[in-house]
Design an enzyme around this catalytic site. Sequence first.
Site, short mmCIF file in Angstrom:
data_model
loop_
_atom_site.label_atom_id
_atom_site.label_comp_id
_atom_site.label_asym_id
_atom_site.label_seq_id
_atom_site.Cartn_x
_atom_site.Cartn_y
_atom_site.Cartn_z
N GLU A 36 0.79 -1.23 0.00
CA GLU A 36 0.00 0.00 0.00
C GLU A 36 0.82 1.28 0.00
O GLU A 36 0.80 2.05 0.98
CB GLU A 36 -0.99 -0.01 1.18
CG GLU A 36 -1.94 -1.20 1.15
CD GLU A 36 -3.08 -1.09 2.15
OE1 GLU A 36 -2.97 -0.31 3.11
OE2 GLU A 36 -4.09 -1.81 1.95
N GLU B 88 -5.77 -8.44 0.06
CA GLU B 88 -6.49 -8.12 1.30
C GLU B 88 -7.93 -7.80 0.95
O GLU B 88 -8.20 -7.13 -0.05
CB GLU B 88 -5.91 -6.89 2.02
CG GLU B 88 -4.58 -7.10 2.68
CD GLU B 88 -4.09 -5.87 3.44
OE1 GLU B 88 -4.92 -5.04 3.89
OE2 GLU B 88 -2.86 -5.73 3.56
C1 FCB Z 1 -4.70 -2.32 5.24
C2 FCB Z 1 -3.37 -2.78 5.81
C3 FCB Z 1 -3.49 -3.91 6.79
C4 FCB Z 1 -4.68 -3.71 7.70
C5 FCB Z 1 -5.92 -3.49 6.89
C6 FCB Z 1 -7.17 -3.38 7.71
O1 FCB Z 1 -4.58 -1.02 4.84
O2 FCB Z 1 -2.53 -3.19 4.75
O3 FCB Z 1 -2.28 -4.00 7.49
O4 FCB Z 1 -4.44 -2.64 8.54
O5 FCB Z 1 -5.76 -2.32 6.13
#
Ligand code: FCB
Length: 492
Positions: A194, A388
């Site tokens: 990110e 994610e």
């Molecule tokens: C993302 C992060 C991860 C976690 C999620 C909820 O931005 O990569 O580490 O905090 O959000």
Amino acid sequence: MSGTPRRPAEADPPRPNAAPDTAEAASRPVLTTFPPGFLWGAATSAYQIEGSLHADGRGRSVWETFTARPGAVEGGGDGSRACDSYRQWSRDVDLIAQLGLTAYRFSVSWARILPTGQGRVERRGLDHYERFVDALLDRGVTPVLTLNHWDMPEALMADGGWAGRSSVDAFTEFAVAVADRLGDRVGWWITQNEPWIIALLGYQLGLHAPGVRDLRASVAAGHHVLLGHGAGADAIHERVPGAKVGCALSLFPCDPATDDPRDRAAAWGSDGYVNRWYLDPLLGAGYPADMWQHYERALGGGLDDIIRPGDAALIGGRSDFLGVNYYTRRVMAAAETGPDRPFPWRVVGPSGDTVRTDEGWEVVPDSLRDLLLRLHRDYPGVPLMITENGGVYGDAPTHDGRVHDQRRIAFLLGHLRAVAEAIDAGADVVGYLHWSLLDNFEWALGYRPRFGLVHVDYASGRLTVKDSGHVYARIAATGQLPAAGPAVAPFG
Ligand code: FCB
């Protein structure tokens, strides 16, 4: 959401306990079979789960310094114990295997490998991850290894952390050390997690480590993170034949609040800021001109001292896949710029009733489907991995000892259906990694938000697979989404 603003996407106050439309979702006559070999996994990161911050020669990371600032973390927590996963790594491997996951995304703590940022490599840190990876492989689980999940060694702050260009070389040393040791057994590599969130929360708003508030520094940080991806990917490719290397981006589809052309321009501008500023250079198109101008206007000067001629060629063309971190969308309206608003847009959030997680984030699976199809169309030939996706639901064990997190089940099924629809429509999606395996340390929000498929009782250390974990295990075992209502019987 409460207290600390965490995500720009969350402009509205949360509406707790809005019921997701489980009945509607479950009644759709779909039995979707995913492609063979599709990776079913979960994700975590080192600082969020490991604890043992002083074990085996680990150096200090920027998060120790940040969490020590009064008020930086809700509830005043830090990562010193977290889920105790550094010590209890074999417990985690057992859990992953018990759930039948075929992939696991974890990060290597940078400060365990290069305790002082550069120079000396700490073998004990590498030994730990080698043991861990071997145990995953023994259980038939594909490791997906992230290098930088935000826990940069504190020593690198001497040159501004990511805001300094020397961070690129420091990161490359890290990539080399890990690839040299684990390259013969890890196939999937994520260089950076990110870049936008690092730039935004770490260097623009100061809400994450290292807590800097400076727009120019944030542009530099974002750029150096991308250069780090390029140099790190080269280092891995040189050492690991056939490695699949990618970067995980936090992508937020941006929708206009109304059809007014000014709101549509705001949505496009925001898309440039959040998404295209990272997608375009990574996938070979260079930085987008419209956002470049927004930055120049906001900074009152050029970017040439940060983004040098030739840099784009060091970033693009090195991604074997793209990691997609998706949580929600942004609904945007035009706005006047001002001291706290460098760009002419603002997040207004959706109007009317909408389903939200306990953290107030709108639940929009269709936006994930559309995002995947957009990526497939705009950046053809790049396989996509959901690295994610998840939501905050606060459910705890009830009298029967189980965690009946029905809303997480609905979230999971809704998003998996969206992925299936995107695959049906042609998108090349190779895997889905749920955030997160375990409830864990959620950065500036501390231990309150619970994202896990597995509940963690922080006081006793007890783990309980939530109903969502059982449902996910069934899906991973069959490669199929349930046609009707979720099956919540425990596996095994
Ligand atoms: C993302 C992060 C991860 C976690 C999620 C909820 O931005 O990569 O580490 O905090 O959000």
